[in-house]
Design a protein around this motif. Structure first.
Motif, PDB file in Angstrom:
ATOM      1  N   LEU A 127       0.833  -1.203   0.000  1.00 42.95           N
ATOM      2  CA  LEU A 127       0.000   0.000   0.000  1.00 42.95           C
ATOM      3  C   LEU A 127       0.866   1.250   0.000  1.00 42.95           C
ATOM      4  O   LEU A 127       0.523   2.253  -0.634  1.00 42.95           O
ATOM      5  CB  LEU A 127      -0.936  -0.023   1.208  1.00 42.95           C
ATOM      6  CG  LEU A 127      -1.847  -1.257   1.297  1.00 42.95           C
ATOM      7  CD1 LEU A 127      -2.721  -1.189   2.545  1.00 42.95           C
ATOM      8  CD2 LEU A 127      -2.711  -1.402   0.050  1.00 42.95           C
ATOM      9  N   ASP A 128       2.002   1.200   0.704  1.00 44.00           N
ATOM     10  CA  ASP A 128       2.944   2.324   0.647  1.00 44.00           C
ATOM     11  C   ASP A 128       3.445   2.542  -0.771  1.00 44.00           C
ATOM     12  O   ASP A 128       3.568   3.675  -1.242  1.00 44.00           O
ATOM     13  CB  ASP A 128       4.144   2.051   1.565  1.00 44.00           C
ATOM     14  CG  ASP A 128       3.808   2.120   3.038  1.00 44.00           C
ATOM     15  OD1 ASP A 128       2.917   2.912   3.400  1.00 44.00           O
ATOM     16  OD2 ASP A 128       4.425   1.377   3.817  1.00 44.00           O
ATOM     17  N   MET A 129       3.755   1.453  -1.469  1.00 43.33           N
ATOM     18  CA  MET A 129       4.278   1.585  -2.824  1.00 43.33           C
ATOM     19  C   MET A 129       3.188   1.995  -3.809  1.00 43.33           C
ATOM     20  O   MET A 129       3.457   2.666  -4.801  1.00 43.33           O
ATOM     21  CB  MET A 129       4.946   0.291  -3.274  1.00 43.33           C
ATOM     22  CG  MET A 129       6.284   0.009  -2.622  1.00 43.33           C
ATOM     23  SD  MET A 129       7.468   1.384  -2.715  1.00 43.33           S
ATOM     24  CE  MET A 129       7.481   1.736  -4.457  1.00 43.33           C
ATOM     25  N   ARG A 130       1.959   1.579  -3.539  1.00 41.90           N
ATOM     26  CA  ARG A 130       0.833   2.116  -4.325  1.00 41.90           C
ATOM     27  C   ARG A 130       0.817   3.638  -4.213  1.00 41.90           C
ATOM     28  O   ARG A 130       0.691   4.351  -5.216  1.00 41.90           O
ATOM     29  CB  ARG A 130      -0.472   1.523  -3.787  1.00 41.90           C
ATOM     30  CG  ARG A 130      -1.742   2.150  -4.346  1.00 41.90           C
ATOM     31  CD  ARG A 130      -2.909   1.973  -3.379  1.00 41.90           C
ATOM     32  NE  ARG A 130      -2.698   2.715  -2.132  1.00 41.90           N
ATOM     33  CZ  ARG A 130      -3.419   2.536  -1.017  1.00 41.90           C
ATOM     34  NH1 ARG A 130      -4.393   1.637  -0.992  1.00 41.90           N
ATOM     35  NH2 ARG A 130      -3.152   3.252   0.057  1.00 41.90           N
ATOM     36  N   ASN A 131       0.950   4.127  -2.983  1.00 44.72           N
ATOM     37  CA  ASN A 131       0.964   5.578  -2.764  1.00 44.72           C
ATOM     38  C   ASN A 131       2.125   6.230  -3.500  1.00 44.72           C
ATOM     39  O   ASN A 131       1.987   7.324  -4.058  1.00 44.72           O
ATOM     40  CB  ASN A 131       1.078   5.873  -1.269  1.00 44.72           C
ATOM     41  CG  ASN A 131      -0.135   5.418  -0.486  1.00 44.72           C
ATOM     42  OD1 ASN A 131      -1.180   5.100  -1.067  1.00 44.72           O
ATOM     43  ND2 ASN A 131      -0.013   5.381   0.825  1.00 44.72           N
ATOM     44  N   ALA A 132       3.293   5.574  -3.480  1.00 42.32           N
ATOM     45  CA  ALA A 132       4.464   6.150  -4.147  1.00 42.32           C
ATOM     46  C   ALA A 132       4.251   6.235  -5.658  1.00 42.32           C
ATOM     47  O   ALA A 132       4.714   7.178  -6.308  1.00 42.32           O
ATOM     48  CB  ALA A 132       5.708   5.321  -3.822  1.00 42.32           C
ATOM     49  N   ILE A 133       3.550   5.262  -6.228  1.00 41.23           N
ATOM     50  CA  ILE A 133       3.258   5.305  -7.669  1.00 41.23           C
ATOM     51  C   ILE A 133       2.276   6.431  -7.972  1.00 41.23           C
ATOM     52  O   ILE A 133       2.405   7.134  -8.986  1.00 41.23           O
ATOM     53  CB  ILE A 133       2.732   3.938  -8.149  1.00 41.23           C
ATOM     54  CG1 ILE A 133       3.885   2.914  -8.137  1.00 41.23           C
ATOM     55  CG2 ILE A 133       2.116   4.029  -9.538  1.00 41.23           C
ATOM     56  CD1 ILE A 133       3.462   1.490  -8.443  1.00 41.23           C
ATOM     57  N   VAL A 134       1.302   6.634  -7.097  1.00 34.82           N
ATOM     58  CA  VAL A 134       0.393   7.782  -7.252  1.00 34.82           C
ATOM     59  C   VAL A 134       1.189   9.076  -7.223  1.00 34.82           C
ATOM     60  O   VAL A 134       0.949  10.000  -8.023  1.00 34.82           O
ATOM     61  CB  VAL A 134      -0.678   7.763  -6.144  1.00 34.82           C
ATOM     62  CG1 VAL A 134      -1.483   9.066  -6.151  1.00 34.82           C
ATOM     63  CG2 VAL A 134      -1.614   6.569  -6.317  1.00 34.82           C
ATOM     64  N   GLN A 135       2.155   9.157  -6.303  1.00 35.02           N
ATOM     65  CA  GLN A 135       2.979  10.367  -6.211  1.00 35.02           C
ATOM     66  C   GLN A 135       3.866  10.542  -7.437  1.00 35.02           C
ATOM     67  O   GLN A 135       4.091  11.668  -7.897  1.00 35.02           O
ATOM     68  CB  GLN A 135       3.839  10.303  -4.960  1.00 35.02           C
ATOM     69  CG  GLN A 135       3.082  10.530  -3.679  1.00 35.02           C
ATOM     70  CD  GLN A 135       4.010  10.616  -2.494  1.00 35.02           C
ATOM     71  OE1 GLN A 135       4.767   9.687  -2.216  1.00 35.02           O
ATOM     72  NE2 GLN A 135       3.979  11.733  -1.802  1.00 35.02           N
ATOM     73  N   ALA A 136       4.390   9.444  -7.967  1.00 39.85           N
ATOM     74  CA  ALA A 136       5.230   9.537  -9.163  1.00 39.85           C
ATOM     75  C   ALA A 136       4.430  10.125 -10.325  1.00 39.85           C
ATOM     76  O   ALA A 136       4.942  10.929 -11.116  1.00 39.85           O
ATOM     77  CB  ALA A 136       5.787   8.157  -9.526  1.00 39.85           C
ATOM     78  N   ASP A 137       3.155   9.734 -10.427  1.00 41.98           N
ATOM     79  CA  ASP A 137       2.308  10.316 -11.476  1.00 41.98           C
ATOM     80  C   ASP A 137       2.014  11.781 -11.187  1.00 41.98           C
ATOM     81  O   ASP A 137       1.909  12.592 -12.118  1.00 41.98           O
ATOM     82  CB  ASP A 137       0.999   9.531 -11.575  1.00 41.98           C
ATOM     83  CG  ASP A 137       0.040  10.154 -12.575  1.00 41.98           C
ATOM     84  OD1 ASP A 137       0.351  10.106 -13.780  1.00 41.98           O
ATOM     85  OD2 ASP A 137      -0.983  10.706 -12.143  1.00 41.98           O
ATOM     86  N   LEU A 138       1.877  12.122  -9.922  1.00 39.91           N
ATOM     87  CA  LEU A 138       1.674  13.529  -9.556  1.00 39.91           C
ATOM     88  C   LEU A 138       2.837  14.369 -10.062  1.00 39.91           C
ATOM     89  O   LEU A 138       2.647  15.478 -10.577  1.00 39.91           O
ATOM     90  CB  LEU A 138       1.548  13.640  -8.040  1.00 39.91           C
ATOM     91  CG  LEU A 138       1.292  15.027  -7.454  1.00 39.91           C
ATOM     92  CD1 LEU A 138      -0.070  15.552  -7.880  1.00 39.91           C
ATOM     93  CD2 LEU A 138       1.403  14.979  -5.931  1.00 39.91           C
ATOM     94  N   VAL A 139       4.046  13.819  -9.938  1.00 38.86           N
ATOM     95  CA  VAL A 139       5.240  14.519 -10.422  1.00 38.86           C
ATOM     96  C   VAL A 139       5.255  14.572 -11.951  1.00 38.86           C
ATOM     97  O   VAL A 139       5.542  15.606 -12.556  1.00 38.86           O
ATOM     98  CB  VAL A 139       6.514  13.828  -9.898  1.00 38.86           C
ATOM     99  CG1 VAL A 139       7.758  14.476 -10.503  1.00 38.86           C
ATOM    100  CG2 VAL A 139       6.572  13.893  -8.374  1.00 38.86           C
ATOM    101  N   ALA A 140       4.942  13.441 -12.570  1.00 40.39           N
ATOM    102  CA  ALA A 140       5.089  13.330 -14.024  1.00 40.39           C
ATOM    103  C   ALA A 140       3.979  14.027 -14.796  1.00 40.39           C
ATOM    104  O   ALA A 140       4.228  14.606 -15.864  1.00 40.39           O
ATOM    105  CB  ALA A 140       5.145  11.861 -14.425  1.00 40.39           C
ATOM    106  N   SER A 141       2.751  13.982 -14.292  1.00 41.25           N
ATOM    107  CA  SER A 141       1.612  14.502 -15.078  1.00 41.25           C
ATOM    108  C   SER A 141       0.756  15.492 -14.309  1.00 41.25           C
ATOM    109  O   SER A 141      -0.269  15.941 -14.825  1.00 41.25           O
ATOM    110  CB  SER A 141       0.725  13.331 -15.528  1.00 41.25           C
ATOM    111  OG  SER A 141      -0.048  12.845 -14.441  1.00 41.25           O
TER     112      SER A 141
END
Length: 964
Positions: free
Chosen positions: A652-666
């Motif tokens: 679940l932490d890594m799910r959140n990190a992927i959401v954040q990576a998209d926040l950065v990218a898009s």
């Protein structure tokens, strides 16, 4: 005499839909349901016991119970200002406070950034934020002066990843410091690291007492002896606080901070032989153990190489590749495959050194490429033109025939993958921690590892059917050990199998990207370790598919890990591209269930929680992202998320990190799609996990709720007495992991707690952890004015409540993380592992009953026992306790039977409440007897029936309930 602790084999020949399952032994410290272990061991029939190494230990977080208790104390001291700060981040804000330092382990948001755009320097943006919020970071000007910039690199999205270590008097603090992530537009994504507040004053007060009494050499020796190895004879060179030996071992003075204060230690990297490659922190005053981490994870220039595997439809025919032209070898290379990112040799005696006869001349003559593969078509029935066998296990030394080819092919694959990972969108560059000779840490590739260690001209049982990769921190070379494969697999070498070698190399990627502030990998718990295995599968298969070497159409069930060695099958239970509800023969689980896995399947994918099988749900989810976004964007998000990860993450932490990576990218444009993918896999907003060691997570299929948040309140009282429980930590699993911070509260003197800013909905894992009480987990529905009361029972046997082990028989496996104390630590991630027969673990077919005697802090009238009879210490399920007896005593001398019974497979993996039939009053001592393991038909199947329970019998936990 203590025997070497042994557990389940890593490549067990278990047939699942014509496939073969890769399983793993936990590397010591905790059970397989808790700690990721090395990809190393012996192929054996299902349940066969094989070699095992000591596992993870950290004095900062010695047990979940201790961590929860410390977190409760920290939460109980929260100020109004820090609560205001947390609430200001909104319902998707995250503030996790380290239970030892009282400073944030993580501050971030899932639906926005911590700061707005800025043209300032990224480092200044992060530090200014820390300075602006002393109510949460607690760092004075003096503390900030201890920060030393260790690394600041920019990924291919333009994000700065900044690391500061803390240094006092030239000595670095181990693990603690600051990590910051800042977008190219100057927006602060997150701050992590749990820095030590008041460091200088603590160091000054400890300076006299902390002067090292152990030398660097003594610390190196202690580290080697701790794991049952020896420090190799080598020459040392000391510079300042650093010592390096010419065999690659190192020792460095560090500060080590625990809840009990600051200590001086020696951080060592020691290769003690075989897979005994570890990082330690040894107490510089006492020689005691502060930290241990097993670093292994369980793959003139013209050379003949294969891109996939010998016989593959694509990439299966040898072709010419010039190793010098590709700059993998220097122009003047002649006698050694010692290149720009890889040094390879045949380590057939497994001494980790290139000896005479083990090195390979640089291939190629003026007229020809060299090292043509010789086939062994009659080595096994699995040999064919599509799956070429490269040695014959029945013929002594037959592996020598292809030695040059084997080493060269391994060198090519590892060098090629290094270059592939360095390119966007992965961008695993030297700045990010890649493996390079120029940086002092090329991959040391030991091909044919241990091929000559057996008695019959071949490998022994610990050097076959596997591969592993050890990954020390940046700057120290990793070791990749590639074994031969034999029965029941295709007789070949893992250096000829691209998916296996790339899988092992992938461990290097994840272990270098998911790190603490000082660069140490934090992939330690079962959920983090499972993702480590899944990432390795994903990046390996992503390469093969993207290069057209393996097929991936819209049809499910095509993408298989271990296809070569299993003759067209897989070393996983399902294919990597199995969507939820997919219909394919390769998308059928061990239990016959059809379709891809979801989060709730985590403990049952391979029959029990285990990092390789449990990781399949993560690998399939990553492939879902690849299908939804295309290869480029998905791989970018997945890689960048590792760099944004908190320490020892849950899925679940890594799910959140992927959401954040998209926040950065898009800017978060794809957040809805990402949440849909994860919700479809059971990792929705309300999914729950107690912590990273939770092998039985609760799944949920909802996307994040919208609308107003509310407050959850309630009271925690003793179930037996009704008295308030003070200082208990209450938190919502999946949103908090035993840390103080968001979605967590602590009870006051009246037993009341408050958790603010909670999104309404049903949370399946709300956790209560009080000192001396059972860990209580229950479902709670949160709505306006929600109230949830809890009534945990006092566990009189719990070590945190005053219980103690006063006697036991059998061997003591405490050094492996599964000594008698594991049975009363109130945590199901650890337990008591013992032997079935004699203390050396010799399988005799006769059970020698083992007992543990527990002294309760007071005399108690017992109402019930709560027993988890499960396997531990990396052993398979048949090592769980079967027949048992519980005895009680008032004085520890005279014993009477309170209860007898038998546990079966239906009782494994959970607590079982059993009621005493007598002798339950005025009790101060409890004796638990393990009378048999759960080996079916023990008398017939032991000692040589291929069951680990013939050798070991285990108990995870015993709890004692009642009133004094």
């Amino acid at each position: 005499m203590t025997t070497s602790r042994r557990g389940r084999g890593l490549l067990a020949a278990t047939a699942v839909s014509a496939a073969t399952v890769l399983v793993v032994t936990a590397a010591g410290g905790a059970t397989a349901a808790q700690t990721a272990g090395p990809d190393q061991g012996k192929a054996a029939p299902a349940g066969k016991a094989v070699g095992k190494e000591k596992g993870y230990y950290d004095a900062r977080t010695p047990s979940a119970k201790t961590t929860h208790a410390r977190a409760a104390k920290v939460a109980g001291k929260e100020t109004a200002a820090s609560e205001k700060f947390r609430n200001s981040l909104g319902s998707q804000g995250v503030v996790e406070v380290d239970p030892n330092t009282g400073t944030p382990a993580q501050v971030t948001k899932l639906n926005g950034f911590l700061t707005g755009r800025s043209a300032k320097k990224a480092q200044d943006i992060a530090l200014n934020y820390v300075k602006a919020h002393p109510e949460i970071f607690k760092l004075s000007a003096g503390d900030l002066a201890t920060l030393r910039l260790r690394k600041d690199y920019v990924d291919d999205l333009g994000t700065h990843h900044i690391f500061w270590s803390q240094v006092v008097d030239g000595v670095e603090v181990f693990g603690n410091g600051l990590k910051a992530n800042v977008t190219k537009n100057g927006q602060l994504i997150s701050i992590m690291g749990a820095p030590v507040a008041g460091l200088s004053s603590q160091a000054q007060s400890r300076s006299a007492a902390a002067a090292p009494k152990l030398t660097a050499a003594e610390a190196r020796t202690a580290a080697a002896e701790d794991v049952g190895g020896t420090a190799k004879s080598a020459t040392a060179k000391t510079t300042g606080v650093n010592t390096k030996w010419n065999n690659g071992d190192t020792a460095k003075q560090v500060w080590f901070h625990t809840a009990d204060g600051l200590r001086k230690g020696w951080m060592t990297y020691v290769n003690a032989g075989g897979t005994k490659i570890y990082s330690h922190v040894i107490d510089a005053q006492t020689g005691g153990l502060l930290y241990r981490r097993h670093l292994s994870s369980d793959g003139l220039g013209d050379a003949l190489v294969v891109d996939n595997y010998p016989g593959a439809a694509k990439g299966g025919t040898q072709r010419v590749e010039n190793l010098i032209y590709n700059k993998w070898l220097p122009k003047n290379a002649k006698t050694l495959l010692e290149g720009t990112s890889v040094a390879a040799w045949a380590d057939v005696n497994d001494d980790n050194q290139p000896n005479a006869g083990e090195t390979v001349k640089v291939p190629g003559t003026r007229t020809t490429a060299e090292y043509k593969l010789v086939s062994f078509p009659n080595a096994a029935s699995s040999c064919s033109t599509s799956y070429i066998c490269t040695w014959d296990p029945a013929k002594p030394d037959s592996w020598k025939t292809n030695l040059n080819q084997d080493v060269t092919n391994g060198f090519y694959l590892a060098s090629n993958f290094h270059d592939w990972l360095a390119k966007p969108p992965i961008s695993f560059t030297p700045a990010a921690g890649s493996f390079d000779a120029a940086g002092g840490d090329p991959v040391l590739l030991n091909a044919l590892d241990g091929a000559a260690t057996g008695d019959n001209g071949g490998p022994d049982g610990n050097h076959i059917n596997n591969a592993n990769m050890s990954t020390p921190p940046d700057g120290t070379p990793p070791t990749m050990q590639m074994y031969l494969f034999g029965n029941p697999f295709v007789p070949t070498s893992s250096s000829n199998s691209a998916d296996i070698l790339y899988h092992e190399y992938g461990h290097g990627l994840s272990n270098r990207l998911v790190v603490d502030a000082t660069g140490n990998s934090t992939l330690n718990s079962i959920q983090a370790g499972s993702m480590g295995e899944a990432w390795s599968d994903f990046y390996a298969l992503d390469y093969l598919v993207s290069h057209g070497l393996e097929k991936d159409t819209t049809a499910p069930g095509e993408v298989l890990e271990g296809k070569y060695v299993t003759h067209g099958g897989s070393i996983r239970t399902q294919a990597n591209d199995c969507r939820v509800k997919a219909i394919s023969p390769n998308c059928v689980g061990e239990d016959g269930s059809k379709g891809g896995y979801t989060y709730g399947d985590f403990p049952t994918i391979g029959g029990e929680p285990e990092v390789h099988s449990s990781g399949e749900v993560w690998a399939q989810t990553l492939w879902d992202l690849r299908e939804r976004f295309g290869r480029g964007y998905a791989v970018s998000l997945i890689t960048r998320a590792m760099e944004l990860s908190p320490a020892d993450p849950t899925m679940l932490d890594m799910r959140n990190a992927i959401v954040q990576a998209d926040l950065v990218a898009s800017g978060g444009k794809n957040a809805g799609i990402i949440w849909t993918v994860f919700a479809n896999r059971g990792m929705g907003w309300y999914a729950g996990a107690v912590d990273g060691g939770d092998a039985f997570p609760a799944e949920d299929f909802h996307k994040p709720p919208t609308g107003a948040t509310t407050t959850l309140t309630g009271t925690v009282t003793d179930k037996d007495t009704g008295a308030p429980v003070t200082g208990a930590l209450v938190y919502i699993g999946g949103h908090a992991s035993g840390y103080a911070g968001d979605y967590a509260g602590v009870t006051d003197a009246t037993g009341k707690y408050t958790i603010t800013n909670v999104a309404p909905g049903t949370y399946p894992k709300v956790v209560v952890s009080g000192p001396g009480y059972e860990l209580l987990v229950q479902q709670v529905t949160v709505k306006a004015g929600a109230k949830a009361d809890f009534a945990p029972r006092r566990n009189w046997a719990s070590a945190s409540g005053g219980g103690s082990v006063v006697d036991f028989n059998g061997p003591d496996y405490s050094d492996y993380g599964c000594g008698p104390g594991g049975a009363i630590d109130n945590a199901q991630g650890t337990g008591w592992g013992s032997t079935t027969g004699d203390d050396n673990g010799t399988p005799t077919g006769v059970m020698v009953p083992k007992h543990i005697d527990i002294k309760l802090p007071e005399k108690v009238d017992i109402s019930a026992f709560n027993v988890d009879p499960s396997n531990t210490c990396g052993d398979p399920e048949d090592a769980s306790t079967g027949q048992y007896r519980i005895e009680t005593s008032a004085d520890g001398t005279t014993w009477s039977t309170a209860l007898e019974g038998t546990f079966t497979a239906a009782n494994v993996g959970k607590y079982n409440l059993v009621t005493p039939t007598g002798n339950a009053t005025d009790v101060q001592y409890v004796r638990f007897w393990m009378l048999s393991p759960q080996v079916p038909d023990f008398a017939t199947n032991c000692p040589s029936g291929g069951f680990a329970g013939c050798q070991f019998t285990d108990l995870t936990e015993i709890q004692v309930f009642g009133t004094k």
